[in-house]
Design an enzyme around this catalytic site. Structure first.
Site, short mmCIF file in Angstrom:
data_model
loop_
_atom_site.label_atom_id
_atom_site.label_comp_id
_atom_site.label_asym_id
_atom_site.label_seq_id
_atom_site.Cartn_x
_atom_site.Cartn_y
_atom_site.Cartn_z
N THR A 112 -6.79 -24.97 -17.76
CA THR A 112 -5.76 -25.75 -18.47
C THR A 112 -6.21 -27.18 -18.72
OG1 THR A 112 -4.72 -26.26 -16.34
CG2 THR A 112 -3.92 -24.35 -17.54
N CYS A 113 -7.14 -27.70 -17.91
CA CYS A 113 -7.61 -29.07 -18.14
C CYS A 113 -8.30 -29.20 -19.49
CB CYS A 113 -8.58 -29.49 -17.04
SG CYS A 113 -7.83 -29.58 -15.40
N PHE A 114 -8.92 -28.12 -19.95
CA PHE A 114 -9.71 -28.18 -21.18
C PHE A 114 -9.17 -27.24 -22.26
CE2 PHE A 114 -12.46 -28.82 -17.47
CZ PHE A 114 -12.83 -30.15 -17.68
#
Length: 918
Positions: free
Chosen positions: A885-887
């Site tokens: 989810t960070c990227f």
């Protein structure tokens, strides 16, 4: 022979000035016709040859343009011949020069009628001779010809005292009133335009219309007197003759002459008459006059620019009238208008002083409402045409394109006129300003002085107010309903082509009195997505500067290094932990709130590259805005949340909620918050009013609106309402409130119903939640006080920043998605994936977004601006899809069938929570 000068004279129809002091005002000078100047004094062979060549060119020019008048003419170079093609004045001038050079083209026995004029010509260096003209009838024409053509005029050498100066008026009278007079210096009127247009449509001869337009539009002083209103004439008579009428004397004695004209007698320009006149012109085929009118408008712009910059002889009223008339011109349907005339007008408008810009905005708003859309669309076409047809580079940016920047500056006047033409709320009450104590930081100031980061210093400088907004006493927050929707001012091609890093640097430089153009100074033309990128740069620069200050503190031993705003929370006590830590930071050093946020969940391994922060905000918002928590209530009609007026929570907790909202904007994170629009208006400094009840409580709003619209004399009996109201708290208890002292004894009547409605709305939206909202706004401002948020965004756009776009178009997401690990858009697994996605319902699609990105909201600008990556995660397997989810990376195995893809994907998005998403 100077061919270039002759061409320019013939094509532009340049005006010749008369030196004959005895000539009458009716002695017209035809702008579109050069004068044959015969100087008997000069005997130089070179001068004689020049005059002969000039006369030959003129004969060819008028023969090509107007013809000889013989309907049976067989000369292919004569407009009267059926073989000749229709030429514009510019084309006729160029062709005349060619024919004169070759001298092999036939000249008819007689050439068209030219209105003679008296002109001073310096044909000799030591003397000037007045060149006169007389009319002489040519023999050989039949009787019927005199009825279908004008008489022939030739130039002869005669002493000036023996000739009677001829004007276009007496020429037309001598021709049995067959022609309409087109006097040089005669302003345009509605009747004259109608006659000219009717004549052009009947005879198919556009020259009279072209001459009349050229005479007016090439001379600003003449154009400014066109389409004058009778009311204006009466005002002038009042001032000149000093009539004794007391009311007119009061009008004429006001201190501000501009306000006299606008508010009392109306403008000197009759805009309605001007509009009707150009409606007549719109019925004429544009090819008849468009080229000539483009040239005239370009000349007008140049004259206005010179007057505004240098001469300054025209009054601001006349200058503004010229711009109003020029932009009433109908669509010419030719590219020359967009490429030549309109940029010239925009360039001239740039030199208007602020008071003239304000006057132009008021006139457009009050008298030209119907033309605003046409003006706006024309400017948008110019900008779009330039953007898509120009290859911009890093060395030549769109900010360097004068055609685009000048049009944008003029569009700002249209923008304010659009607000004035709509519904503007008067006497808006302002929220109390929030004062944040400045914290001294000597080390930070030293760093700014000796190691300056680009735009760091200027970021501390507040954005100055727009001078035009100050002059108009208008703010975008006052515009309840603009005449045209604000969205029509967006230019998406421009927004997509702007290099925001360069524009932002110019924007920060301009705040410090720089000269670079920045579109962020004109935010109405940029989409919210583009402006959010500018806000992102602003926030990142602030984060980097705070990080450098922290490192400097660590170097000198003043404090341990704290480059980030680090929050460590427990999932089971996320509210308590977050609020306690934020409260400590706000008390000790509020500047730390402007550092980059890093969240760590206790007992969980992971590096926050954005995804953990998204989850943190989502969890804290879900809990803190839950009605069971008691800080906010939910409106049943609109499903929006509102402050609980009877909350038992302290002011500090509402302050911390405001900090959370500010941090979300500052860190570019979208929240699942559903505030009514009035909250964002209040955050930007305006108190809530009756109109804000429309989306806060539509049922109540409609009931109060019915009361305001009720005109019966029995309102007191019908509504039986007093100035005492009641409402319920979260526990269901009824609470009574008097809007006025002893309100229970004061009934609502026709006379006081407006007061009742205003007091009712003020209590619900302002007074009842004053304590809670004041604390909430203070926390929000602690994070955003140095941000250009208020200067760049309207309340509706701030809502988009906080909540994301409401447009969930997964087709746009499919187009913008990138692929990695061996996948392409044509891969079978990818096609199966999108087929499954498009079959999902709205709730399942939101869960998919949350699974892949950490948020179930669309970013500003819609899903087309979301950078999703679908990567191959091995061959067919029983494992479920996973996500970073960070990227925004979705790891998707290459499932064998579409059914298996559907089964595994639904399980993954339905049971994923916490660090099930890596």
């Amino acid at each position: 022979m100077n061919s270039k000068s002759e061409t320019d004279e013939a094509s532009r129809g340049s005006e010749a000035t008369s030196s004959n002091s005895n000539s009458t005002p009716n002695n017209a000078e035809d702008l579109s016709q050069p004068v044959l100047c015969v100087n008997p004094v000069s005997g130089s062979p070179q001068d004689i040859m020049k005059r002969a060549a000039k006369q030959l060119i003129e004969r060819y020019f008028y023969q090509l343009l107007d013809g000889c008048g013989n309907p049976n003419c067989g000369n292919q170079y004569c407009a009267s011949s059926q073989q000749a093609r229709h030429l514009t004045p510019n084309e006729a001038a160029a062709e005349a020069i060619k024919l004169a050079e070759h001298k092999d083209a036939q000249l008819c026995d007689s050439y068209p009628n030219k209105v003679p004029r008296t002109e001073t010509s310096n044909c000799d260096s030591n003397a000037s001779t007045t060149c006169n003209s007389i009319k002489k009838e040519k023999n050989g024409g039949n009787k019927d010809r005199s009825e279908t053509s004008t008489s022939v005029i030739i130039q002869e050498e005669r002493p000036a005292e023996q000739l009677e100066p001829e004007t276009s008026q007496n020429v037309s009278q001598k021709d049995n009133n067959k022609d309409i007079s087109h006097n040089n210096g005669v302003p345009l009127t509605e009747d004259r335009m109608r006659q000219l247009c009717d004549e052009c449509l009947q005879t198919k001869i556009p020259q009279p219309l072209i001459r009349a337009l050229g005479e007016a539009f090439t001379q600003p002083t003449i154009l400014a007197r066109s389409f004058q209103s009778k009311v204006r004439d009466r005002k002038i008579d009042c001032e000149q003759e000093k009539k004794k009428d007391k009311e007119l004397k009061a009008m004429c004695s006001k201190s501000d002459p501009d306000k006299d004209i606008d508010s009392v007698t109306g403008p000197g320009l009759d805009v309605e008459s001007c509009h009707r006149a150009f409606q007549y012109l719109a019925k004429v085929p544009p090819e008849y006059y468009s080229s000539a009118l483009v040239t005239a408008l370009t000349t007008l712009a140049e004259h206005l620019k010179i007057d505004l910059r240098i001469n300054k002889k025209m009054s601001m009223e006349d200058v503004v009238n010229c711009f109003v008339i020029a932009f009433e011109v109908p669509d010419l349907g030719c590219s020359d208008y967009l490429e030549i005339a309109l940029p010239s007008l925009c360039s001239a408008a740039e030199h208007l002083p602020i008071k003239a810009q304000a006057r132009l905005a008021r006139m457009w708003a009050q008298y030209c409402k119907e033309s605003l859309r046409h003006i706006l669309e024309t400017l948008q076409q110019l900008i779009t045409l330039r953007v898509i047809s120009t290859n911009y580079t890093r060395h030549f940016q769109v900010q360097d394109d004068d055609s685009v920047t000048m049009a944008t500056k003029l569009m700002k006047i249209v923008y304010y006129a659009n607000m004035l033409a709509g519904v503007v709320e008067q006497n808006m009450q302002l929220e109390e300003p929030v004062v944040i104590a400045n914290q001294s930081d000597p080390l930070g100031d030293a760093l700014y002085d000796f190691l300056p980061l680009s735009s760091m210093k200027s970021s501390k400088t507040s954005q100055p107010d727009d001078p035009l907004a100050v002059e108009l006493d208008l703010n975008v927050l006052d515009a309840r309903k603009p005449y045209l929707p604000f969205e029509e001012f967006y230019n998406e091609p421009l927004s997509d082509n702007i290099e925001m890093d360069i524009d932002f640097a110019s924007y920060k430089t301009e705040i410090s009195n720089g000269k670079k153009f920045a579109f962020l100074k004109y935010p109405f033309i940029l989409t919210a997505a583009t402006k959010s990128l500018g806000l992102y740069y602003e926030n990142r620069i602030r984060m980097y500067s705070e990080r450098r200050v922290s490192l400097l503190h660590a170097v000198v031993g003043a404090a341990p290094p704290m480059p980030f705003l680090r929050l460590k929370v427990r999932r089971t006590h996320i509210i308590d932990d977050a609020l306690v830590e934020l409260e400590m930071i706000a008390m000790e050093r509020s500047l730390d709130l402007k550092k980059q946020l890093v969240v760590e969940f206790e007992g969980e391994q992971g590096v926050d590259e954005g995804g953990v922060s998204k989850e943190f905000f989502q969890l804290i918002v879900e809990e803190i805005f839950n009605p069971d928590y008691g800080m906010f209530t939910q409106q049943p009609d609109t499903e929006t949340v509102w402050f609980n007026p009877t909350s038992f929570e302290t002011d500090a907790q509402f302050t911390l909620i405001g900090i959370v909202l500010g941090l979300a904007i500052y860190n570019n994170i979208i929240l699942a918050v559903n505030f009514p629009m009035v909250v964002y208006r209040k955050l930007m400094g305006r108190k809530g009013t009756f109109e804000d009840l429309a989306d806060w409580n539509p049922t109540l709003y409609n009931g109060l609106k019915d009361m305001l619209e009720y005109t019966g004399g029995d309102l007191e009996e019908v509504y039986y309402q007093t100035f005492r109201i009641c409402y319920q708290d979260v526990f269901g208890n009824t609470i009574f409130q008097d809007l006025r002292e002893n309100g229970d004894g004061i009934f609502v009547t026709q006379e006081n119903k407006k007061e009742f409605v205003d007091l009712y709305a003020d209590f619900l939206l302002n007074k009842s939640v004053e304590t809670q909202f004041k604390a909430f706004r203070r926390g929000f401002v602690m994070v955003t006080d140095e941000s250009p948020l208020g200067a760049l965004f309207r309340p509706e756009e701030v809502e988009t920043l906080v909540c994301g776009s409401k447009n969930f178009d997964f087709n746009e997401l499919e187009k913008s998605t990138e692929y990695d690990g061996g996948y392409t858009a044509e891969s079978r697994a990818v096609r199966d994936f999108w087929c499954v996605v498009h079959e999902l319902d709205a709730a399942a699609k939101r869960r998919l977004l949350r699974f892949a990105t950490g948020s179930d909201r669309a970013p500003v600008g819609g899903l087309g601006h979301l950078r999703l990556v679908v990567a191959r995660n091995g061959p067919d397997t029983e494992r479920l899809p996973t996500a970073h989810t960070c990227f925004n990376v979705l790891l998707l195995p290459e499932y064998a069938t579409r059914d298996k893809m559907r089964d595994r994907l639904l399980k993954a998005i339905s049971y994923a929570e916490g660090f099930g998403m890596l």
